[in-house]
Write a protein that holds these residues in place. Structure first.
Motif, PDB file in Angstrom:
ATOM      1  N   LEU A 134       0.828  -1.212   0.000  1.00  0.00           N
ATOM      2  CA  LEU A 134       0.000   0.000   0.000  1.00  0.00           C
ATOM      3  C   LEU A 134       0.861   1.261   0.000  1.00  0.00           C
ATOM      4  N   ASN A 135       2.198   1.074   0.009  1.00  0.00           N
ATOM      5  CA  ASN A 135       3.120   2.227   0.000  1.00  0.00           C
ATOM      6  C   ASN A 135       2.856   3.163   1.170  1.00  0.00           C
ATOM      7  N   GLU A 136       2.687   2.558   2.355  1.00  0.00           N
ATOM      8  CA  GLU A 136       2.369   3.335   3.543  1.00  0.00           C
ATOM      9  C   GLU A 136       3.105   2.800   4.762  1.00  0.00           C
ATOM     10  N   ILE A 137       3.269   3.678   5.763  1.00  0.00           N
ATOM     11  CA  ILE A 137       3.598   3.246   7.108  1.00  0.00           C
ATOM     12  C   ILE A 137       2.408   3.569   8.011  1.00  0.00           C
ATOM     13  N   TRP A 138       2.195   2.722   9.013  1.00  0.00           N
ATOM     14  CA  TRP A 138       1.123   2.929   9.982  1.00  0.00           C
ATOM     15  C   TRP A 138       1.716   2.950  11.381  1.00  0.00           C
ATOM     16  N   ILE A 139       1.152   3.781  12.236  1.00  0.00           N
ATOM     17  CA  ILE A 139       1.462   3.749  13.662  1.00  0.00           C
ATOM     18  C   ILE A 139       0.202   3.318  14.392  1.00  0.00           C
ATOM     19  N   ILE A 140       0.341   2.285  15.219  1.00  0.00           N
ATOM     20  CA  ILE A 140      -0.790   1.684  15.918  1.00  0.00           C
ATOM     21  C   ILE A 140      -0.601   1.862  17.418  1.00  0.00           C
ATOM     22  N   SER A 141      -1.651   2.279  18.098  1.00  0.00           N
ATOM     23  CA  SER A 141      -1.619   2.384  19.553  1.00  0.00           C
ATOM     24  C   SER A 141      -1.727   0.990  20.159  1.00  0.00           C
ATOM     25  N   ARG A 142      -0.745   0.609  20.955  1.00  0.00           N
ATOM     26  CA  ARG A 142      -0.804  -0.700  21.597  1.00  0.00           C
ATOM     27  C   ARG A 142      -1.931  -0.770  22.613  1.00  0.00           C
ATOM     28  N   LYS A 143      -2.294   0.370  23.187  1.00  0.00           N
ATOM     29  CA  LYS A 143      -3.322   0.399  24.230  1.00  0.00           C
ATOM     30  C   LYS A 143      -4.723   0.253  23.652  1.00  0.00           C
ATOM     31  N   THR A 144      -5.004   0.974  22.557  1.00  0.00           N
ATOM     32  CA  THR A 144      -6.366   0.995  22.011  1.00  0.00           C
ATOM     33  C   THR A 144      -6.541   0.119  20.785  1.00  0.00           C
ATOM     34  N   GLY A 145      -5.447  -0.213  20.106  1.00  0.00           N
ATOM     35  CA  GLY A 145      -5.542  -0.965  18.863  1.00  0.00           C
ATOM     36  C   GLY A 145      -5.845  -0.121  17.646  1.00  0.00           C
ATOM     37  N   ASP A 146      -6.049   1.183  17.838  1.00  0.00           N
ATOM     38  CA  ASP A 146      -6.362   2.069  16.721  1.00  0.00           C
ATOM     39  C   ASP A 146      -5.101   2.409  15.927  1.00  0.00           C
ATOM     40  N   SER A 147      -5.288   2.566  14.612  1.00  0.00           N
ATOM     41  CA  SER A 147      -4.240   3.124  13.769  1.00  0.00           C
ATOM     42  C   SER A 147      -4.317   4.639  13.929  1.00  0.00           C
ATOM     43  N   VAL A 148      -3.302   5.236  14.539  1.00  0.00           N
ATOM     44  CA  VAL A 148      -3.374   6.657  14.906  1.00  0.00           C
ATOM     45  C   VAL A 148      -2.641   7.567  13.912  1.00  0.00           C
ATOM     46  N   TYR A 149      -1.866   6.953  13.003  1.00  0.00           N
ATOM     47  CA  TYR A 149      -1.139   7.769  12.028  1.00  0.00           C
ATOM     48  C   TYR A 149      -0.790   6.902  10.830  1.00  0.00           C
ATOM     49  N   ARG A 150      -0.816   7.516   9.651  1.00  0.00           N
ATOM     50  CA  ARG A 150      -0.377   6.827   8.439  1.00  0.00           C
ATOM     51  C   ARG A 150       0.248   7.841   7.490  1.00  0.00           C
ATOM     52  N   TYR A 151       1.184   7.339   6.675  1.00  0.00           N
ATOM     53  CA  TYR A 151       1.944   8.245   5.811  1.00  0.00           C
ATOM     54  C   TYR A 151       2.408   7.476   4.591  1.00  0.00           C
ATOM     55  N   GLY A 152       2.348   8.115   3.434  1.00  0.00           N
ATOM     56  CA  GLY A 152       2.918   7.512   2.245  1.00  0.00           C
ATOM     57  C   GLY A 152       2.049   7.574   1.020  1.00  0.00           C
ATOM     58  N   SER A 153       0.730   7.307   1.196  1.00  0.00           N
ATOM     59  CA  SER A 153      -0.180   7.295   0.051  1.00  0.00           C
ATOM     60  C   SER A 153      -1.600   7.626   0.522  1.00  0.00           C
ATOM     61  N   PRO A 154      -1.922   8.914   0.686  1.00  0.00           N
ATOM     62  CA  PRO A 154      -3.214   9.298   1.248  1.00  0.00           C
ATOM     63  C   PRO A 154      -4.410   8.913   0.399  1.00  0.00           C
ATOM     64  N   ALA A 155      -4.189   8.550  -0.864  1.00  0.00           N
ATOM     65  CA  ALA A 155      -5.310   8.075  -1.678  1.00  0.00           C
ATOM     66  C   ALA A 155      -5.910   6.796  -1.106  1.00  0.00           C
TER      67      ALA A 155
END
Length: 217
Positions: A121-142
């Motif tokens: 997907l040409n992206e990086i994701w940051i995931i909160s270990r506490k909530t399980g939510d993906s809190v940040y992504r970067y690389g391909s906003p489409a």
């Protein structure tokens, strides 16, 4: 594909999970985007060693639990993709079984966040270990309908990692396969858009910052 030894001695690693064609369709995957008989999702697991060749999973996160789709209201995960950057559009990217392909994992113990690189997907994701939510992504906003292909800045990247203990800077090896303008690899450094409360700033329906890396080698 990758492992990370945590400060407590546990090991975090990436694993594939296979879903049948019927399971993928029920989850909202378009049939035209299923060219094979299975669809793989990604799971991050944390393993505590219990012996020389044994261990137990003490935490896990699955991308399959965080999908969204906007093509069929009768199927699971229906919602507005542009309003759900914390979820993964099950119809984004290519049509191959291995449509995500996570290829690196890192852990920030101070922020209790997991950083993974999603090659396909040409992206990086940051995931909160506490909530399980993906809190940040970067690389391909489409991918979350908050940009165009011209806004893509990662191209088949590997090895995303934090450079500092306070979790503000990330370095990525950007393979550059299909890079717009000039084919070639680079090492990219980005400064994360952290707000004063520790969350990641994002204007509604717009891509996460930054629009471009702060350093490119």
């Amino acid at each position: 594909h990758d492992v990370e030894i945590l400060p407590n001695g546990n090991i975090m690693l990436l694993v594939w999970e296979s879903h049948t064609r019927d399971e993928a369709i029920a989850a909202g995957r378009q049939t035209s985007r299923l060219t094979e008989n299975a669809l793989w999702s990604e799971r991050v697991i944390e393993v505590r060693r219990t012996g020389p060749t044994s261990g137990e999973v003490v935490w896990s996160w699955s991308s399959w639990d965080h999908m969204v789709q906007d093509v069929d209201p009768s199927k699971a995960n229906y919602g507005v993709v542009a309003d759900s950057p914390n979820r993964i559009d099950i119809n984004a990217g290519g049509t191959r079984t291995d449509w995500l392909h996570a290829n690196s994992v890192r852990y920030d113990a101070n922020r209790a966040e997991v950083l993974i690189s999603i090659h396909n997907l040409n992206e990086i994701w940051i995931i909160s270990r506490k909530t399980g939510d993906s809190v940040y992504r970067y690389g391909s906003p489409a991918n979350y309908k908050s940009g165009t292909p011209q806004d893509q800045v990662l191209f088949g990247q590997h090895d995303a990692r934090w450079l500092d203990e306070d979790g503000t800077t990330v370095m990525i090896f950007n393979n550059g396969a299909g890079r717009i303008g000039a084919y070639g690899s680079s090492v990219d450094e980005i400064v994360l858009p952290l707000d004063t409360d520790g969350t990641y700033k994002r204007e509604p329906k717009k891509a996460f910052a930054p629009a471009r890396p702060t350093v490119v080698y």
